[in-house]
Design a protein around this motif. Structure first.
Motif, PDB file in Angstrom:
ATOM      1  N   GLY A 149      -8.356   6.302   5.337  1.00  0.00           N
ATOM      2  CA  GLY A 149      -8.917   7.639   5.148  1.00  0.00           C
ATOM      3  C   GLY A 149      -8.635   8.278   3.803  1.00  0.00           C
ATOM      4  O   GLY A 149      -9.025   9.417   3.549  1.00  0.00           O
ATOM      5  N   TYR A 150      -7.964   7.560   2.906  1.00  0.00           N
ATOM      6  CA  TYR A 150      -7.725   8.114   1.563  1.00  0.00           C
ATOM      7  C   TYR A 150      -8.979   7.918   0.733  1.00  0.00           C
ATOM      8  O   TYR A 150      -9.606   6.850   0.792  1.00  0.00           O
ATOM      9  N   VAL A 151      -9.337   8.944  -0.023  1.00  0.00           N
ATOM     10  CA  VAL A 151     -10.469   8.775  -0.935  1.00  0.00           C
ATOM     11  C   VAL A 151      -9.883   8.477  -2.311  1.00  0.00           C
ATOM     12  O   VAL A 151      -9.144   9.289  -2.881  1.00  0.00           O
ATOM     13  N   ILE A 152     -10.176   7.280  -2.796  1.00  0.00           N
ATOM     14  CA  ILE A 152      -9.616   6.839  -4.077  1.00  0.00           C
ATOM     15  C   ILE A 152     -10.750   6.364  -4.972  1.00  0.00           C
ATOM     16  O   ILE A 152     -11.530   5.489  -4.585  1.00  0.00           O
ATOM     17  N   ASP A 153     -10.854   6.978  -6.144  1.00  0.00           N
ATOM     18  CA  ASP A 153     -11.885   6.570  -7.109  1.00  0.00           C
ATOM     19  C   ASP A 153     -11.280   5.615  -8.124  1.00  0.00           C
ATOM     20  O   ASP A 153     -10.115   5.782  -8.507  1.00  0.00           O
ATOM     21  N   ALA A 154     -12.090   4.674  -8.562  1.00  0.00           N
ATOM     22  CA  ALA A 154     -11.664   3.833  -9.677  1.00  0.00           C
ATOM     23  C   ALA A 154     -12.465   4.289 -10.889  1.00  0.00           C
ATOM     24  O   ALA A 154     -13.679   4.105 -10.923  1.00  0.00           O
ATOM     25  N   ARG A 155     -11.813   4.951 -11.849  1.00  0.00           N
ATOM     26  CA  ARG A 155     -12.538   5.489 -13.009  1.00  0.00           C
ATOM     27  C   ARG A 155     -12.205   4.705 -14.270  1.00  0.00           C
ATOM     28  O   ARG A 155     -11.035   4.381 -14.505  1.00  0.00           O
ATOM     29  N   LYS A 156     -13.254   4.490 -15.011  1.00  0.00           N
ATOM     30  CA  LYS A 156     -13.087   3.727 -16.271  1.00  0.00           C
ATOM     31  C   LYS A 156     -12.110   4.436 -17.209  1.00  0.00           C
ATOM     32  O   LYS A 156     -12.149   5.654 -17.346  1.00  0.00           O
ATOM     33  N   ARG A 157     -11.265   3.701 -17.841  1.00  0.00           N
ATOM     34  CA  ARG A 157     -10.267   4.172 -18.806  1.00  0.00           C
ATOM     35  C   ARG A 157      -9.233   5.138 -18.221  1.00  0.00           C
ATOM     36  O   ARG A 157      -8.395   5.659 -18.923  1.00  0.00           O
ATOM     37  N   VAL A 158      -9.335   5.436 -16.934  1.00  0.00           N
ATOM     38  CA  VAL A 158      -8.362   6.323 -16.290  1.00  0.00           C
ATOM     39  C   VAL A 158      -7.551   5.530 -15.267  1.00  0.00           C
ATOM     40  O   VAL A 158      -6.327   5.580 -15.219  1.00  0.00           O
ATOM     41  N   GLY A 159      -8.306   4.782 -14.479  1.00  0.00           N
ATOM     42  CA  GLY A 159      -7.644   4.000 -13.429  1.00  0.00           C
ATOM     43  C   GLY A 159      -7.937   4.571 -12.063  1.00  0.00           C
ATOM     44  O   GLY A 159      -8.943   5.260 -11.862  1.00  0.00           O
ATOM     45  N   ALA A 197       0.830  -1.213   0.000  1.00  0.00           N
ATOM     46  CA  ALA A 197       0.000   0.000   0.000  1.00  0.00           C
ATOM     47  C   ALA A 197       0.866   1.265   0.000  1.00  0.00           C
ATOM     48  O   ALA A 197       0.469   2.293  -0.559  1.00  0.00           O
ATOM     49  N   LEU A 198       2.035   1.193   0.616  1.00  0.00           N
ATOM     50  CA  LEU A 198       2.931   2.358   0.627  1.00  0.00           C
ATOM     51  C   LEU A 198       3.383   2.693  -0.789  1.00  0.00           C
ATOM     52  O   LEU A 198       3.357   3.857  -1.202  1.00  0.00           O
ATOM     53  N   ALA A 199       3.775   1.648  -1.516  1.00  0.00           N
ATOM     54  CA  ALA A 199       4.241   1.846  -2.890  1.00  0.00           C
ATOM     55  C   ALA A 199       3.082   2.297  -3.779  1.00  0.00           C
ATOM     56  O   ALA A 199       3.245   3.178  -4.634  1.00  0.00           O
ATOM     57  N   VAL A 200       1.912   1.721  -3.560  1.00  0.00           N
ATOM     58  CA  VAL A 200       0.736   2.105  -4.355  1.00  0.00           C
ATOM     59  C   VAL A 200       0.403   3.577  -4.112  1.00  0.00           C
ATOM     60  O   VAL A 200       0.142   4.348  -5.044  1.00  0.00           O
ATOM     61  N   LEU A 201       0.459   3.984  -2.844  1.00  0.00           N
ATOM     62  CA  LEU A 201       0.159   5.380  -2.516  1.00  0.00           C
ATOM     63  C   LEU A 201       1.141   6.321  -3.214  1.00  0.00           C
ATOM     64  O   LEU A 201       0.749   7.354  -3.763  1.00  0.00           O
ATOM     65  N   LYS A 202       2.408   5.954  -3.205  1.00  0.00           N
ATOM     66  CA  LYS A 202       3.422   6.805  -3.859  1.00  0.00           C
ATOM     67  C   LYS A 202       3.093   6.967  -5.344  1.00  0.00           C
ATOM     68  O   LYS A 202       3.207   8.059  -5.906  1.00  0.00           O
ATOM     69  N   SER A 203       2.664   5.888  -5.962  1.00  0.00           N
ATOM     70  CA  SER A 203       2.274   5.928  -7.374  1.00  0.00           C
ATOM     71  C   SER A 203       1.081   6.844  -7.587  1.00  0.00           C
ATOM     72  O   SER A 203       1.069   7.699  -8.479  1.00  0.00           O
ATOM     73  N   LEU A 204       0.074   6.660  -6.720  1.00  0.00           N
ATOM     74  CA  LEU A 204      -1.166   7.448  -6.859  1.00  0.00           C
ATOM     75  C   LEU A 204      -0.920   8.935  -6.662  1.00  0.00           C
ATOM     76  O   LEU A 204      -1.610   9.777  -7.238  1.00  0.00           O
ATOM     77  N   LYS A 205       0.052   9.259  -5.834  1.00  0.00           N
ATOM     78  CA  LYS A 205       0.327  10.670  -5.562  1.00  0.00           C
ATOM     79  C   LYS A 205       0.904  11.376  -6.791  1.00  0.00           C
ATOM     80  O   LYS A 205       0.853  12.597  -6.895  1.00  0.00           O
ATOM     81  N   LYS A 206       1.432  10.584  -7.716  1.00  0.00           N
ATOM     82  CA  LYS A 206       1.989  11.185  -8.951  1.00  0.00           C
ATOM     83  C   LYS A 206       0.902  11.461  -9.981  1.00  0.00           C
ATOM     84  O   LYS A 206       1.127  12.170 -10.953  1.00  0.00           O
ATOM     85  N   GLY A 207      -0.275  10.843  -9.795  1.00  0.00           N
ATOM     86  CA  GLY A 207      -1.368  11.067 -10.740  1.00  0.00           C
ATOM     87  C   GLY A 207      -2.131   9.788 -10.967  1.00  0.00           C
ATOM     88  O   GLY A 207      -1.744   8.731 -10.464  1.00  0.00           O
TER      89      GLY A 207
END
Ligand code: BT5
Length: 309
Positions: A50-60, A11-21
């Motif tokens: 507590g992170y709000v993360i959306d899963a959007r089609k064709r975006v991720g 999850a730490l690595a995933v969060l770092k990725s998500l923070k880039k976009g």
């Protein structure tokens, strides 16, 4: 809520990725060399924190917002200093109690239901404050432990320099003459070189109960968040802790520079005994030196009251 973050937490690595976009599950999975299910699980863990993360089609996956504080946000500073796990509870009895269960962890809570001071006193731990404990493997001998409390005070005091914090012997940090932080060091077991738990409570935006308003304060007016304070305190703490016991002299001098107590007429209660005099020094062993009408007293721990403001 209970979150445990380990060094290898995906999850730490995933969060770092998500923070880039925004990024697709597949992309992250390939990059990290894990399955897409592992990525999905990591995202669920982050949501729980507590992170709000959306899963959007064709975006991720899209990181919509981050919590004001989370174990993931402060994991880097912990791991950089040799900590193995960061535990974060929304509510717990006492972080010190929990930290005693395992060496090399940090336990943080948003509030405590049985926060403790010394000698069984109560530590008010409403939401908004920073309550955490660092459990340290054996490193110091019993006789060096008073130095650890003073060292922790220096670490907090320096982290709160924006508020012109000062040290009150033995374990308080003051802002504007009022207590903003208390330190509680406890040994685990009975070895000559014991494992130790260092507990730190800092009033950040938590309300101060009426009965403590004369003696306690928080950091509300400074607009600084728990994350920033935690990172500074933990960074300072380990920088200084690594100097113990050999470079204690440097820390002792720093304590004296930041002291609010030295030079004052004080009354010190140690169990049934009462000492009165001028606080003149902290000696090489970490004891407070009191000039009591010409008689020198060396005191390692006790309750300190100022007789003049
Ligand atoms: C301390 O004890 O100052 C040590 C406090 C340590 C608290 C941390 S929080 C994380 C970890 N987990 C725990 O369970 N404890 C540690 P002492 O010197 O005995 O001071 C206690 C006295 O401080 C009380 O008797 C009150 O007068 C006062 N006090 C209580 N809550 C306070 C607060 N939130 N802010 C300022 N003063 C407080």
């Amino acid at each position: 809520m209970k979150i445990v973050v380990r060094r290898d937490d995906a999850a730490l690595a995933v969060l770092k990725s998500l923070k880039k976009g925004p990024v697709s599950g597949e992309e992250i999975a390939t990059k990290l060399g894990v399955s897409r299910t592992a990525v999905w699980k990591a995202v669920e863990k982050l949501k729980k924190a507590g992170y709000v993360i959306d899963a959007r089609k064709r975006v991720g996956y899209v990181l919509v917002s981050s919590p004001e504080f989370s174990a993931y946000e402060v994991a880097d500073v912990c791991f950089a200093n040799g900590i193995l796990e960061v535990h974060h509870y929304s509510s717990i009895d006492s972080t010190n109690e929990k930290a005693k269960e395992k060496q090399g962890i940090v336990v943080i809570a948003d509030r405590q239901t049985a926060g403790r001071g010394r000698r069984g006193r109560r530590w008010y731990s409403e939401e908004g404050g920073l309550y955490f404990s660092i459990s340290l493997p054996p490193h110091l001998n019993m006789e060096d432990l008073p130095k650890l409390t003073l060292t922790t005070g220096v670490a907090v005091c320096e982290a709160l320099s924006f508020a012109n914090a000062k040290l009150k012997w033995p374990n308080d940090v003051l802002v504007g003459g009022k207590k903003v932080c208390g330190v509680l060091c406890e040994v685990v077991g009975e070895a000559e070189s014991p494992a130790v738990v260092v507990g730190i409570g800092i009033n950040v935006t938590n309300p101060i109960p009426d009965e403590l308003k004369d003696i306690a304060t928080n950091l509300l007016e400074f607009g600084v968040g728990r994350k920033e304070i935690f990172e500074k305190v933990v960074g300072n703490f380990f920088r200084l802790y690594r100097k113990l016991p050999s470079d204690w002299e440097e820390i002792r001098q720093r304590w004296k520079e930041l002291s609010d107590t030295l030079g004052r007429i004080v009354e010190i209660r140690v169990a049934e005994r009462l000492y009165r005099g001028i606080a003149v020094d902290i000696d090489e062993s970490g004891a407070l030196i009191l000039d009591s009408n010409g008689k020198v007293e060396r005191i390692f721990s006790g309750e300190c009251f100022y007789l003049q403001r």
